[in-house]
Design a protein around this motif. Structure first.
Motif, PDB file in Angstrom:
ATOM      1  N   ALA A 270       0.882  -1.447  -0.161  1.00 48.71           N
ATOM      2  CA  ALA A 270       0.493  -0.149  -0.172  1.00 48.71           C
ATOM      3  C   ALA A 270       0.769   1.307  -0.215  1.00 48.71           C
ATOM      4  O   ALA A 270       2.002   1.310   0.514  1.00 48.71           O
ATOM      5  CB  ALA A 270      -1.467  -0.121   1.153  1.00 48.71           C
ATOM      6  N   THR A 271       0.314   2.176  -0.480  1.00 50.89           N
ATOM      7  CA  THR A 271       1.023   3.383  -0.677  1.00 50.89           C
ATOM      8  C   THR A 271       0.207   4.668  -0.576  1.00 50.89           C
ATOM      9  O   THR A 271      -0.803   4.637  -0.315  1.00 50.89           O
ATOM     10  CB  THR A 271       1.111   3.936  -2.123  1.00 50.89           C
ATOM     11  OG1 THR A 271      -0.092   4.024  -2.379  1.00 50.89           O
ATOM     12  CG2 THR A 271       2.566   2.839  -1.997  1.00 50.89           C
ATOM     13  N   PHE A 272       1.088   6.109   0.413  1.00 48.77           N
ATOM     14  CA  PHE A 272       0.479   7.164   1.229  1.00 48.77           C
ATOM     15  C   PHE A 272       1.448   8.298  -0.007  1.00 48.77           C
ATOM     16  O   PHE A 272       2.009   8.505  -0.355  1.00 48.77           O
ATOM     17  CB  PHE A 272       1.089   7.222   2.034  1.00 48.77           C
ATOM     18  CG  PHE A 272       1.143   8.782   3.070  1.00 48.77           C
ATOM     19  CD1 PHE A 272      -0.296   8.914   2.906  1.00 48.77           C
ATOM     20  CD2 PHE A 272       2.158   9.680   3.201  1.00 48.77           C
ATOM     21  CE1 PHE A 272      -0.834   9.751   3.929  1.00 48.77           C
ATOM     22  CE2 PHE A 272       1.587  11.158   3.568  1.00 48.77           C
ATOM     23  CZ  PHE A 272       0.869  10.700   3.734  1.00 48.77           C
ATOM     24  N   ASP A 273       0.247   8.710  -0.479  1.00 48.86           N
ATOM     25  CA  ASP A 273       0.139  10.124  -1.146  1.00 48.86           C
ATOM     26  C   ASP A 273       0.592  11.331  -0.417  1.00 48.86           C
ATOM     27  O   ASP A 273      -0.030  12.072   0.577  1.00 48.86           O
ATOM     28  CB  ASP A 273      -1.176  10.587  -2.296  1.00 48.86           C
ATOM     29  CG  ASP A 273      -0.694   9.608  -3.491  1.00 48.86           C
ATOM     30  OD1 ASP A 273       0.782   8.906  -3.639  1.00 48.86           O
ATOM     31  OD2 ASP A 273      -1.593   9.064  -4.027  1.00 48.86           O
ATOM     32  N   LYS A 274       1.235  11.883  -0.302  1.00 47.69           N
ATOM     33  CA  LYS A 274       1.734  13.354   0.099  1.00 47.69           C
ATOM     34  C   LYS A 274       1.614  14.490  -0.393  1.00 47.69           C
ATOM     35  O   LYS A 274       2.522  14.317  -2.250  1.00 47.69           O
ATOM     36  CB  LYS A 274       3.133  12.649   1.042  1.00 47.69           C
ATOM     37  CG  LYS A 274       3.613  14.296   1.861  1.00 47.69           C
ATOM     38  CD  LYS A 274       4.955  14.499   2.259  1.00 47.69           C
ATOM     39  CE  LYS A 274       5.670  15.567   3.130  1.00 47.69           C
ATOM     40  NZ  LYS A 274       6.963  15.533   4.311  1.00 47.69           N
ATOM     41  N   GLU A 275       0.771  15.362  -0.515  1.00 52.54           N
ATOM     42  CA  GLU A 275       0.724  15.926  -1.861  1.00 52.54           C
ATOM     43  C   GLU A 275       0.426  17.169  -1.648  1.00 52.54           C
ATOM     44  O   GLU A 275       0.246  18.344  -0.298  1.00 52.54           O
ATOM     45  CB  GLU A 275      -0.639  15.671  -2.833  1.00 52.54           C
ATOM     46  CG  GLU A 275      -0.859  14.346  -3.102  1.00 52.54           C
ATOM     47  CD  GLU A 275      -1.837  14.195  -3.966  1.00 52.54           C
ATOM     48  OE1 GLU A 275      -1.836  13.785  -4.861  1.00 52.54           O
ATOM     49  OE2 GLU A 275      -3.200  14.780  -3.158  1.00 52.54           O
ATOM     50  N   ARG A 276       1.223  18.443  -2.366  1.00 46.48           N
ATOM     51  CA  ARG A 276       0.644  19.878  -1.884  1.00 46.48           C
ATOM     52  C   ARG A 276       0.905  20.678  -3.108  1.00 46.48           C
ATOM     53  O   ARG A 276       1.968  20.966  -3.991  1.00 46.48           O
ATOM     54  CB  ARG A 276       1.712  20.707  -1.047  1.00 46.48           C
ATOM     55  CG  ARG A 276       1.562  22.606  -1.093  1.00 46.48           C
ATOM     56  CD  ARG A 276       2.903  22.890  -0.469  1.00 46.48           C
ATOM     57  NE  ARG A 276       2.473  24.193  -0.884  1.00 46.48           N
ATOM     58  CZ  ARG A 276       3.334  25.513  -0.086  1.00 46.48           C
ATOM     59  NH1 ARG A 276       4.713  24.880   0.057  1.00 46.48           N
ATOM     60  NH2 ARG A 276       3.119  26.767  -0.398  1.00 46.48           N
ATOM     61  N   THR A 277      -0.564  20.863  -3.608  1.00 46.98           N
ATOM     62  CA  THR A 277       0.070  21.609  -5.487  1.00 46.98           C
ATOM     63  C   THR A 277       0.028  22.994  -4.960  1.00 46.98           C
ATOM     64  O   THR A 277      -0.233  23.779  -4.242  1.00 46.98           O
ATOM     65  CB  THR A 277      -1.526  21.728  -5.825  1.00 46.98           C
ATOM     66  OG1 THR A 277      -2.977  20.843  -5.997  1.00 46.98           O
ATOM     67  CG2 THR A 277      -1.727  23.028  -7.176  1.00 46.98           C
ATOM     68  N   GLY A 278       2.007  23.165  -6.092  1.00 48.96           N
ATOM     69  CA  GLY A 278       1.625  24.727  -5.994  1.00 48.96           C
ATOM     70  C   GLY A 278       2.931  24.495  -5.215  1.00 48.96           C
ATOM     71  O   GLY A 278       3.264  25.742  -4.768  1.00 48.96           O
ATOM     72  N   ALA A 279       4.073  23.372  -4.667  1.00 50.43           N
ATOM     73  CA  ALA A 279       5.138  23.294  -3.551  1.00 50.43           C
ATOM     74  C   ALA A 279       6.078  24.479  -4.580  1.00 50.43           C
ATOM     75  O   ALA A 279       5.871  24.009  -5.457  1.00 50.43           O
ATOM     76  CB  ALA A 279       5.264  21.531  -3.435  1.00 50.43           C
ATOM     77  N   PRO A 280       7.228  24.649  -3.565  1.00 51.77           N
ATOM     78  CA  PRO A 280       8.084  24.985  -4.473  1.00 51.77           C
ATOM     79  C   PRO A 280       9.026  24.277  -5.213  1.00 51.77           C
ATOM     80  O   PRO A 280       8.501  23.396  -5.315  1.00 51.77           O
ATOM     81  CB  PRO A 280       9.270  25.748  -3.215  1.00 51.77           C
ATOM     82  CG  PRO A 280       8.327  26.006  -2.476  1.00 51.77           C
ATOM     83  CD  PRO A 280       6.960  24.871  -2.664  1.00 51.77           C
ATOM     84  N   ARG A 281       9.275  25.208  -6.283  1.00 52.03           N
ATOM     85  CA  ARG A 281       9.730  24.091  -7.808  1.00 52.03           C
ATOM     86  C   ARG A 281      11.270  23.488  -6.510  1.00 52.03           C
ATOM     87  O   ARG A 281      11.912  23.663  -6.176  1.00 52.03           O
ATOM     88  CB  ARG A 281      10.572  24.890  -8.930  1.00 52.03           C
ATOM     89  CG  ARG A 281      11.248  24.181  -9.691  1.00 52.03           C
ATOM     90  CD  ARG A 281      11.489  24.401 -11.034  1.00 52.03           C
ATOM     91  NE  ARG A 281       9.982  24.877 -11.736  1.00 52.03           N
ATOM     92  CZ  ARG A 281       9.279  24.088 -12.451  1.00 52.03           C
ATOM     93  NH1 ARG A 281       8.963  23.206 -12.570  1.00 52.03           N
ATOM     94  NH2 ARG A 281       7.609  24.426 -12.450  1.00 52.03           N
ATOM     95  N   GLY A 282      11.356  22.065  -6.718  1.00 52.67           N
ATOM     96  CA  GLY A 282      12.264  21.596  -6.338  1.00 52.67           C
ATOM     97  C   GLY A 282      12.075  20.848  -4.548  1.00 52.67           C
ATOM     98  O   GLY A 282      12.602  19.749  -4.372  1.00 52.67           O
ATOM     99  N   PHE A 283      10.990  20.814  -4.276  1.00 55.03           N
ATOM    100  CA  PHE A 283      11.079  20.708  -3.078  1.00 55.03           C
ATOM    101  C   PHE A 283      10.362  19.201  -2.900  1.00 55.03           C
ATOM    102  O   PHE A 283      11.231  18.593  -1.755  1.00 55.03           O
ATOM    103  CB  PHE A 283       9.334  21.248  -2.431  1.00 55.03           C
ATOM    104  CG  PHE A 283       9.135  21.111  -0.741  1.00 55.03           C
ATOM    105  CD1 PHE A 283       9.657  21.398   0.301  1.00 55.03           C
ATOM    106  CD2 PHE A 283       7.848  20.431  -0.879  1.00 55.03           C
ATOM    107  CE1 PHE A 283       9.561  20.808   1.328  1.00 55.03           C
ATOM    108  CE2 PHE A 283       7.791  19.848   0.726  1.00 55.03           C
ATOM    109  CZ  PHE A 283       8.460  20.381   1.524  1.00 55.03           C
ATOM    110  N   PHE A 284       9.642  18.684  -4.051  1.00 55.72           N
ATOM    111  CA  PHE A 284       9.024  17.423  -3.521  1.00 55.72           C
ATOM    112  C   PHE A 284      10.817  16.442  -3.885  1.00 55.72           C
ATOM    113  O   PHE A 284      10.553  15.177  -3.591  1.00 55.72           O
ATOM    114  CB  PHE A 284       8.099  16.705  -4.332  1.00 55.72           C
ATOM    115  CG  PHE A 284       6.624  17.015  -2.663  1.00 55.72           C
ATOM    116  CD1 PHE A 284       6.184  17.041  -2.422  1.00 55.72           C
ATOM    117  CD2 PHE A 284       6.126  17.941  -3.627  1.00 55.72           C
ATOM    118  CE1 PHE A 284       5.651  17.397  -1.155  1.00 55.72           C
ATOM    119  CE2 PHE A 284       4.630  17.988  -3.429  1.00 55.72           C
ATOM    120  CZ  PHE A 284       4.336  18.026  -2.124  1.00 55.72           C
TER     121      PHE A 284
END
Length: 262
Positions: free
Chosen positions: A2-16
């Motif tokens: 199973a997986t978990f999605d960590k998301e933030r639309t508009g995150a700073p470029r390169g953050f993830f």
């Protein structure tokens, strides 16, 4: 799995991308559990889903041993990071931190972490508060904390970089690292963060750590130096509620430096 999605639309470029690279770098020596990265894009990470369990002393001792092995696996330089740009702070408001290749911990800590964050919050501080923070940074600038308790200079360690209790996941398979700000740093950075806001079974973690990597006497008195950046960052991110704890750390740093230089 199973997986978990960590998301933030508009995150700073390169953050993830930085977080994914940090997790992979921490996992590379294969000495401590690290949450697995399944996929990554500009707006999020897909991670292995972890099953939470209750903290216990046995897992804490084992994690302490594993953390020492992780640190001992080393890093290219102080201030080096597995991706650039690098970030510190929570998902909703991270800020960029410098990536560098510094010869000493002091150079990295003062020039790449403490001076920039102190400048960022200076406008919100009284003159007395700003003076106390500046005096603490000046005490660190002497180089007396390059080692531990005044011993010889430490080599760059492979550190998590934001190892407060919320970024240590207790699972049936042992304590697992999540949400890093991974870089080449001083091993006391992670130990200080574990102590800063209260981690379950902290003494067992420390005992396990020293079973693998014995520490110089008095090493715990150095910890305010290594959580000082995080405290200043909390003032920047969350306001004056963290100022009292930050000023207490500043005074402890000044006193400890004087003790080591005596």
């Amino acid at each position: 799995m199973a997986t978990f999605d960590k998301e933030r639309t508009g995150a700073p470029r390169g953050f993830f991308a930085a977080e994914a690279a940090g997790l992979n770098w921490l996992a590379e020596p294969d000495v401590v559990p690290v949450v697995g990265v399944v996929d990554q894009d500009q707006n999020g990470l897909r991670l292995d889903r972890l099953e939470a369990s209750a903290p216990d002393a046995r897992s804490a001792f084992s994690f302490g041993r594993q953390l020492a092995l992780l640190h001992d696996s080393g890093a290219p330089d102080f201030g080096w990071a597995p991706a650039e740009p690098a970030w510190f702070g929570p998902l909703n408001s991270p800020f960029e931190v410098e990536v560098a290749s510094c010869a000493t911990f002091t150079e990295f800590w003062v020039e790449c972490r403490l001076n920039p964050i102190a400048a960022a919050i200076s406008g919100s501080l009284s003159q007395d508060h700003q003076s106390a923070i500046t005096s603490a940074i000046d005490a660190i600038s002497t180089g007396v904390f390059d080692g531990i308790s005044g011993t010889g200079q430490e080599k760059p360690a492979r550190v998590h970089g934001d190892l407060w209790s919320g970024n240590l996941m207790w699972t049936p398979g042992g304590c697992t690292l999540i949400d890093p700000a991974a870089h080449g740093g001083h091993r006391l950075e992670d130990l200080a963060m574990l102590a800063l806001f209260g981690t379950p079974h902290l003494e067992e973690i420390f005992t396990g750590y020293e079973a693998v990597h014995p520490m110089a006497e008095g090493w715990r008195d150095d910890l305010p130096v290594h959580n000082f950046f995080a405290l200043l960052a909390h003032v920047k991110l969350f306001g004056a509620g963290f100022l009292g704890q930050t000023l207490d750390a500043a005074r402890a740093i000044i006193d400890r430096a004087a003790e080591l230089e005596a």
